[in-house]
Structures are given as structure tokens and as C-alpha cells.
Scaffold this active site. Structure first.
Site, PDB file in Angstrom:
ATOM      1  N   LYS A  18       0.551  -1.182   0.393  1.00 38.65           N
ATOM      2  CA  LYS A  18       0.371  -0.108   0.274  1.00 38.65           C
ATOM      3  C   LYS A  18       0.814   1.503  -0.516  1.00 38.65           C
ATOM      4  O   LYS A  18       0.413   2.006  -0.763  1.00 38.65           O
ATOM      5  CB  LYS A  18      -0.666   0.389   1.353  1.00 38.65           C
ATOM      6  CG  LYS A  18      -1.850   1.198   2.055  1.00 38.65           C
ATOM      7  CD  LYS A  18      -1.711   1.704   3.409  1.00 38.65           C
ATOM      8  CE  LYS A  18      -1.742   1.980   4.439  1.00 38.65           C
ATOM      9  NZ  LYS A  18      -0.634   3.346   4.241  1.00 38.65           N
ATOM     10  N   ASN A  19       1.735   1.041   0.712  1.00 37.79           N
ATOM     11  CA  ASN A  19       2.773   2.651   0.664  1.00 37.79           C
ATOM     12  C   ASN A  19       3.786   2.626  -0.477  1.00 37.79           C
ATOM     13  O   ASN A  19       3.871   3.839   0.032  1.00 37.79           O
ATOM     14  CB  ASN A  19       3.245   2.906   2.828  1.00 37.79           C
ATOM     15  CG  ASN A  19       2.224   3.039   3.305  1.00 37.79           C
ATOM     16  OD1 ASN A  19       1.773   3.307   3.071  1.00 37.79           O
ATOM     17  ND2 ASN A  19       2.686   2.246   4.764  1.00 37.79           N
ATOM     18  N   CYS A 112      -3.874  12.813  13.360  1.00 40.61           N
ATOM     19  CA  CYS A 112      -4.476  11.909  13.117  1.00 40.61           C
ATOM     20  C   CYS A 112      -4.282  11.016  14.651  1.00 40.61           C
ATOM     21  O   CYS A 112      -3.622  11.331  15.516  1.00 40.61           O
ATOM     22  CB  CYS A 112      -3.486  11.501  12.522  1.00 40.61           C
ATOM     23  SG  CYS A 112      -3.188   9.373  11.584  1.00 40.61           S
ATOM     24  N   ARG A 117       1.204  14.968  13.232  1.00 41.14           N
ATOM     25  CA  ARG A 117       1.597  14.605  12.172  1.00 41.14           C
ATOM     26  C   ARG A 117       2.108  15.248  11.014  1.00 41.14           C
ATOM     27  O   ARG A 117       0.885  15.802  10.257  1.00 41.14           O
ATOM     28  CB  ARG A 117       1.356  13.471  11.471  1.00 41.14           C
ATOM     29  CG  ARG A 117       1.445  12.098  11.706  1.00 41.14           C
ATOM     30  CD  ARG A 117       0.525  11.328  11.129  1.00 41.14           C
ATOM     31  NE  ARG A 117       1.459  10.031   9.955  1.00 41.14           N
ATOM     32  CZ  ARG A 117       0.799   9.612   8.932  1.00 41.14           C
ATOM     33  NH1 ARG A 117      -0.074   8.983   9.247  1.00 41.14           N
ATOM     34  NH2 ARG A 117       1.131   9.044   8.325  1.00 41.14           N
ATOM     35  N   ILE A 119       3.648  18.516   8.659  1.00 43.83           N
ATOM     36  CA  ILE A 119       3.882  18.231   7.173  1.00 43.83           C
ATOM     37  C   ILE A 119       5.046  19.416   6.866  1.00 43.83           C
ATOM     38  O   ILE A 119       5.361  19.969   5.264  1.00 43.83           O
ATOM     39  CB  ILE A 119       2.771  18.541   6.455  1.00 43.83           C
ATOM     40  CG1 ILE A 119       2.168  19.855   6.423  1.00 43.83           C
ATOM     41  CG2 ILE A 119       2.094  17.569   6.011  1.00 43.83           C
ATOM     42  CD1 ILE A 119       0.894  20.407   4.744  1.00 43.83           C
ATOM     43  N   ASP A 120       5.819  19.898   7.780  1.00 42.38           N
ATOM     44  CA  ASP A 120       7.001  21.129   7.910  1.00 42.38           C
ATOM     45  C   ASP A 120       8.117  20.843   6.655  1.00 42.38           C
ATOM     46  O   ASP A 120       8.297  21.258   6.269  1.00 42.38           O
ATOM     47  CB  ASP A 120       6.849  21.524   9.121  1.00 42.38           C
ATOM     48  CG  ASP A 120       7.434  20.447   9.956  1.00 42.38           C
ATOM     49  OD1 ASP A 120       6.869  19.255   9.595  1.00 42.38           O
ATOM     50  OD2 ASP A 120       8.985  21.193  10.266  1.00 42.38           O
ATOM     51  N   LEU A 121       8.796  19.602   6.853  1.00 40.08           N
ATOM     52  CA  LEU A 121       9.696  19.189   6.196  1.00 40.08           C
ATOM     53  C   LEU A 121       9.008  18.904   4.737  1.00 40.08           C
ATOM     54  O   LEU A 121       9.295  19.764   3.973  1.00 40.08           O
ATOM     55  CB  LEU A 121       9.609  18.007   6.283  1.00 40.08           C
ATOM     56  CG  LEU A 121      10.422  17.292   7.805  1.00 40.08           C
ATOM     57  CD1 LEU A 121      10.663  16.141   7.551  1.00 40.08           C
ATOM     58  CD2 LEU A 121      11.883  18.269   7.855  1.00 40.08           C
ATOM     59  N   ASP A 302       5.394   0.339  11.749  1.00 38.02           N
ATOM     60  CA  ASP A 302       3.850  -0.109  11.646  1.00 38.02           C
ATOM     61  C   ASP A 302       3.907  -1.529  11.920  1.00 38.02           C
ATOM     62  O   ASP A 302       2.997  -1.819  11.810  1.00 38.02           O
ATOM     63  CB  ASP A 302       4.110  -0.001  10.167  1.00 38.02           C
ATOM     64  CG  ASP A 302       3.238   1.302   9.458  1.00 38.02           C
ATOM     65  OD1 ASP A 302       3.227   2.570  10.167  1.00 38.02           O
ATOM     66  OD2 ASP A 302       3.733   2.150   8.451  1.00 38.02           O
ATOM     67  N   ARG A 394      -7.598  -0.646   5.508  1.00 34.10           N
ATOM     68  CA  ARG A 394      -7.155   0.366   4.564  1.00 34.10           C
ATOM     69  C   ARG A 394      -6.070  -0.255   3.692  1.00 34.10           C
ATOM     70  O   ARG A 394      -5.623   0.418   2.905  1.00 34.10           O
ATOM     71  CB  ARG A 394      -6.847   1.896   5.807  1.00 34.10           C
ATOM     72  CG  ARG A 394      -8.500   2.552   6.330  1.00 34.10           C
ATOM     73  CD  ARG A 394      -7.805   3.374   6.675  1.00 34.10           C
ATOM     74  NE  ARG A 394      -7.215   4.590   5.782  1.00 34.10           N
ATOM     75  CZ  ARG A 394      -6.740   5.565   6.916  1.00 34.10           C
ATOM     76  NH1 ARG A 394      -6.994   6.194   7.401  1.00 34.10           N
ATOM     77  NH2 ARG A 394      -5.842   6.341   5.850  1.00 34.10           N
TER      78      ARG A 394
HETATM   79  N1  EPU Z   1       7.550  15.089   9.844  1.00 33.18           N
HETATM   80  C1  EPU Z   1       7.721  15.932  10.291  1.00 33.18           C
HETATM   81  N2  EPU Z   1       7.751  16.893   9.121  1.00 33.18           N
HETATM   82  C2  EPU Z   1       7.374  16.592   8.547  1.00 33.18           C
HETATM   83  C3  EPU Z   1       6.476  15.150   8.522  1.00 33.18           C
HETATM   84  C4  EPU Z   1       7.399  14.057   9.079  1.00 33.18           C
HETATM   85  O1  EPU Z   1       8.073  15.963  11.337  1.00 33.18           O
HETATM   86  O2  EPU Z   1       6.906  17.217   7.621  1.00 33.18           O
HETATM   87  C5  EPU Z   1       8.299  13.301  11.503  1.00 33.18           C
HETATM   88  C6  EPU Z   1       6.789  13.019  12.180  1.00 33.18           C
HETATM   89  O3  EPU Z   1       6.407  13.402  12.839  1.00 33.18           O
HETATM   90  C7  EPU Z   1       7.156  11.713  12.542  1.00 33.18           C
HETATM   91  C8  EPU Z   1       8.253  11.699  11.047  1.00 33.18           C
HETATM   92  O4  EPU Z   1       8.947  12.529  10.388  1.00 33.18           O
HETATM   93  O5  EPU Z   1       7.869  11.180  13.187  1.00 33.18           O
HETATM   94  C9  EPU Z   1       7.612  10.171   9.661  1.00 33.18           C
HETATM   95  O6  EPU Z   1       6.496  10.408   9.758  1.00 33.18           O
HETATM   96  P1  EPU Z   1       5.587  10.949   8.518  1.00 33.18           P
HETATM   97  O7  EPU Z   1       4.239  11.468   9.236  1.00 33.18           O
HETATM   98  O8  EPU Z   1       6.307  11.771   7.398  1.00 33.18           O
HETATM   99  O9  EPU Z   1       4.736   9.576   7.790  1.00 33.18           O
HETATM  100  P2  EPU Z   1       5.070   9.088   6.311  1.00 33.18           P
HETATM  101  O10 EPU Z   1       5.723   9.645   5.587  1.00 33.18           O
HETATM  102  O11 EPU Z   1       3.405  10.412   6.223  1.00 33.18           O
HETATM  103  C10 EPU Z   1       4.735   6.581   6.274  1.00 33.18           C
HETATM  104  C11 EPU Z   1       3.607   5.658   5.729  1.00 33.18           C
HETATM  105  C12 EPU Z   1       3.419   5.843   7.495  1.00 33.18           C
HETATM  106  C13 EPU Z   1       4.372   5.493   8.085  1.00 33.18           C
HETATM  107  C14 EPU Z   1       5.747   6.527   7.919  1.00 33.18           C
HETATM  108  C15 EPU Z   1       6.624   5.661   9.008  1.00 33.18           C
HETATM  109  C16 EPU Z   1       2.626   6.206   3.528  1.00 33.18           C
HETATM  110  C17 EPU Z   1       2.025   6.069   2.865  1.00 33.18           C
HETATM  111  N3  EPU Z   1       2.604   6.128   5.318  1.00 33.18           N
HETATM  112  O12 EPU Z   1       4.309   8.166   6.477  1.00 33.18           O
HETATM  113  O13 EPU Z   1       2.484   4.302   7.505  1.00 33.18           O
HETATM  114  O14 EPU Z   1       4.036   5.056   9.982  1.00 33.18           O
HETATM  115  O15 EPU Z   1       5.934   6.461   6.872  1.00 33.18           O
HETATM  116  O16 EPU Z   1       7.431   4.994   8.253  1.00 33.18           O
HETATM  117  O17 EPU Z   1       3.951   5.889   3.056  1.00 33.18           O
HETATM  118  C18 EPU Z   1       0.652   2.052   7.859  1.00 33.18           C
HETATM  119  O18 EPU Z   1       0.638   2.172   6.528  1.00 33.18           O
HETATM  120  O19 EPU Z   1      -0.217   2.573   8.680  1.00 33.18           O
HETATM  121  C19 EPU Z   1       1.672   4.564   7.683  1.00 33.18           C
HETATM  122  C20 EPU Z   1       1.357   5.046   8.569  1.00 33.18           C
END
Ligand code: EPU
Length: 428
Positions: A18-19, A112, A117, A119-121, A302, A394
């Protein structure tokens, strides 16, 4: 109900990740041409992403495991609240839309259940590429002609898979060279690079923390096979271990589940790497192990909830520490209702192994917690009624068929009770 099923035995095949597919669907927005994606899991997050693309004016056809995406000259630039609020991963259309259309409006993903979570990055990276970014009426509004830049993408908890994907996708069509430092190294990021290269992008450094992108004028359609889902493979490995069975997971990539294999071996599980498959055997009661989640190749967040279900009945005390989402512990209360002895201490859970769990009605609070409760139920001494399966759906396409194939006894039914909110199906 999920029945106590005894040791699971047999072979199951793992599906597409999925990811992996979600950002690849977003990448299709970078071209007008048709792309064909194979091995797509039929999970609700994929249907949601298809709706987001359709809302932008893109033709999306899902034919079993094959997805055909034809953007043509789509005119949409907005991902609306209705869809983004249901799936946070939809934020990964921001980079491709901005790069292709010169502008994008994406609803700011809300809170969430697994914790904050930000999105600053994502925004910092796109700004470095020259985008003007503002926030208007709950939307991120981004516009501008993009140019190459050097971008550091480290957050407080390390790298981010989707932020790396967003910036990388935007940079493929930017003028000049972009270097992303502290890029996420997850296999899904490396596979996104493979897809972008198949579309004609020039990207190097896949799977490493430094990714270099030389912008090109345009991309073309591509055909691509989705990688096996390492979290689904890990969940099935844990199902074999928690029931003291012997299970072969066909198609699982040993390198992608190495951190889990190491912890399982430490706990006393025999994990063998076969040709294109992994075998898990757990003849005895397992021992406690400490687990800390980290970005890849560390132990995946995960699988933190799923391995907690295993350690709930291991001999001794395990400490599970979350370094990615320090609040991702909603499953603790539900596992405790099943007789586990788990105490939360900040970003850690202290798990005192009990001899056995007992089946009770439980409700899944999120996707991976749902998987954890399924695992706990397989090892419980009485039937478990699990609600909240919309979370499971999901991200897991066939978990119930896969488990049944291994000998588990479980069934999905509509439960007409007050406990069951608005007709959500439960396993009974
Ligand atoms: N973060 C920031 N700033 C940002 C973005 C992320 O500080 O702008 C931090 C977050 O707080 C967190 C870390 O970076 O500590 C990673 O989190 P992020 O929310 O960016 O993860 P993601 O890339 O959005 C993907 C997977 C998640 C998985 C995470 C970590 C997808 C669609 N989702 O999310 O999957 O947990 O990476 O490996 O690829 C799941 O499948 O259940 C799921 C949540």
C-alpha cells in the site's frame, strides 16, 4: 469472532505494498501519458487515492491488481478537505501538482489518531525549490516555477517517507539539480525512484540518505510492478510466531523485513530465508525482547503494535519504544482488555508477558492496531469479537483469507448491536 485457532501452518503469498502504490499514483500526475501499475493491493486507501486523482480530472481504471492512470491534460489543482481528511497520504499529490501545473491547493491534513503528523518538511522542501507557500482557509496553497536546490529533510524524529517523495517528485520537473539530504531510505522511496526513472526522470541515490535529481523538461508514462508489502509480510510472520506455528510467506523480501527477523530470532523464533520466501517456526514459548522503532532499516513503526501482541505472551518484560510516533499506543488499552499487562511510560510501553490472552470484544482504533488485535485474538483462549474493520481494510487486502489458508478460524459478519457503530462490519 476470531476463534482460538491453534498453530497456523502452511504457505501464503504476500500482496503489493500500500505505501508503495500511493506515492506512485501521485507521481502519475507528472505526465499526460498513461501509466500502468501492476500488483496493486485492493485496499480502501488505493480507492481513496483514485478518487483524489479523479477529482483532479485524471482517468483512473482499477482492474483487479492492475491500475491504469491516464492524466491527459487534466486541469485540476486542488485536493479537497473531503478526501484529504480521510487519508493523510493524499498530501503526496502536492509536489507533483505543483511541478506539473505550476500551482496546487491541498487541504491541510488534520490530526491523526497515531499522533501529530506535521507537514513542515514537505513545505520546507518545496519552498527551497522556489515555491511560494501560504495557508488559506485550511489549504496549503503552493505556486511557482521550480528550480533545483540543496534540501535537508530531517525532522525531530528523523526522515519522512512522504516528504522525501513529495520533494523528489517536484524536483523531477524543476530546472537544474536538486540534492535531498537526510532523505528517507525506506524501500518504498527507492521504488518511487525506480518508477520516476522509468518515466524518464534522472534520479540517483535511491535507498540512501542523499538523493540527487537532475530536472528534465517532461516525463512520459511507464509500466511498473509494486513491491511486496513488508508490513503485511511482517504481520504474517508474527501470526506464525504468535500461534507457535510454522508458516512460509511467499514473495516476502528478506532484506525488507530484516529488523523484524532479528527481533523474532532474539525472542526464540526460527526465521529461515528460503528462495523468494521466508519461513517462521516457533515451537516454544518466546522470550521478551526490547524493540525501538526507527526509520528504515530500523524496526518499522508500522509493526510496533503487531509485535506488541506477540510480546504480550512472551516470558519476561519487553520494553517497546516509539521513536517515530511517540503517541502511537492506542492498542495498549485494547490488548490490556484481553488480559495483557502493558503499562505506558512516555514514548515506551512496558510489556509484562502473561501466559495467555483471553478473547473479549475489542475495537480497532487504527490500521496497525487492528492487525495487532487480530494477532492477539489468534493466540487468545476464547473467541474475540473485533470491530472497526474499516481500519484494517485501509491497508490489508486479504488478511482474513491468508489466515484462513493457514488454518485460522475467523469470519466477517455484520453485527446488529448497539456497540457496532453504523453498520461497520466486524469479525464474528
Ligand atoms: N515529520 C515531521 N515533519 C514532516 C513530516 C514528518 O516532523 O513534515 C515526522 C513525523 O512527525 C514522524 C516522521 O517524520 O515522526 C515520519 O512521519 P510521516 O508522517 O512523515 O510519515 P509518512 O511518510 O507520512 C509513511 C507511511 C506510514 C509510516 C511512516 C513511517 C505512507 C503512505 N505512510 O508515512 O504508514 O508509519 O511513513 O514509516 O507511506 C501505515 O501504513 O500504517 C502508516 C501510518
Amino acid at each position: 469472532m476470531i476463534q482460538p485457532s491453534g498453530p497456523l501452518r502452511g504457505t501464503v503469498a504476500v500482496g503489493g505494498a500500500k505505501n508503495d502504490v500511493l506515492p506512485i499514483m501521485a507521481a502519475c500526475l507528472l505526465t499526460e501519458e498513461t501509466s500502468v501499475i501492476e500488483g496493486v493491493p485492493q485496499v480502501s486507501d488505493v480507492l481513496m487515492m483514485a478518487d483524489i486523482l479523479r477529482e483532479l480530472g485524471v482517468a483512473v481504471e482499477l482492474n483487479g491488481p492492475q491500475l491504469t492512470i491516464t492524466p491527459g491534460r487534466y486541469s485540476g489543482t486542488t485536493a479537497t478537505y473531503d478526501l484529504v481528511s480521510k487519508m493523510r497520504a493524499s498530501v503526496c499529490v502536492l509536489g507533483p501538482l505543483l511541478a506539473k501545473q505550476g500551482e496546487a491547493q491541498v487541504s491541510i491534513p488534520g490530526g491523526c489518531v497515531i499522533g501529530p503528523r506535521p507537514i513542515d518538511l514537505h513545505l520546507k522542501g518545496l519552498q527551497a525549490l522556489g515555491a511560494a507557500i501560504s495557508s488559506e482557509h485550511g489549504y496549503v496553497v503552493a505556486a511557482g516555477l521550480l528550480h533545483g536546490a540543496r534540501v535537508h529533510l530531517a525532522g525531530a524524529h528523523g526522515s519522512s517517507v512522504l516528504a522525501t517523495g513529495n520533494v523528489m517528485m517536484a524536483a523531477t520537473l524543476a530546472e537544474g539539480t536538486t540534492v535531498i539530504e537526510q532523505a528517507a531510505c525506506e524501500p518504498e522511496v527507492a521504488d518511487l525512484v525506480a518508477f520516476l526513472c522509468a518515466m524518464g526522470a534522472r534520479v540517483e541515490g535511491a535507498g540512501t540518505p542523499v538523493i540527487r535529481i537532475d530536472g528534465v523538461r517532461q516525463l512520459h508514462g511507464a509500466r511498473h510492478q509494486i513491491i511486496p508489502d513488508r508490513i503485511e509480510a511482517g504481520t504474517l510472520m508474527l501470526a506464525g510466531a504468535v500461534t507457535h506455528g510454522e508458516v512460509v510467506i511467499d514473495g516476502a523480501r528478506a532484506d525488507h523485513v530484516a529488523a523484524l527477523s532479528e527481533k523474532l530470532r532474539e525472542a526464540g523464533v526460527e526465521v529461515d530465508v528460503l528462495d523468494g520466501a521466508i519461513r517462521v517456526r516457533a515451537p516454544r514459548r518466546l522470550s521478551a525482547v526490547d524493540v525501538t522503532t526507527l526509520p528504515y532499516p530500523g524496526f518499522p513503526t508500522d509493526l510496533q503494535a503487531p509485535i506488541m501482541a506477540l510480546l504480550a505472551t512472551a516470558q519476561g518484560v519487553s520494553v517497546l519504544t516509539e521513536k517515530i510516533y511517540p503517541e502511537r499506543f492506542m492498542h495498549v488499552a485494547e490488548l490490556n482488555r484481553m488480559g495483557a499487562s502493558i503499562a505506558r511510560e512516555g514514548a515506551s510501553a512496558i510489556v509484562k508477558g502473561v501466559p495467555r490472552l483471553s478473547g473479549v470484544p475489542v475495537t480497532a482504533p487504527d490500521l496497525r492496531a487492528a492487525a495487532a488485535l487480530v494477532l492477539a485474538a489468534l493466540a487468545a483462549d476464547h473467541q474475540t469479537e473485533l470491530s472497526g474493520l474499516e481500519h484494517l481494510d485501509r491497508g490489508y487486502q486479504h488478511l482474513e483469507e491468508q489466515l484462513r489458508q493457514l488454518g485460522a478460524v475467523l469470519e466477517r459478519v455484520e453485527i446488529p448491536s448497539a456497540r457496532q457503530a453504523e453498520g461497520v462490519p466486524g469479525w464474528s
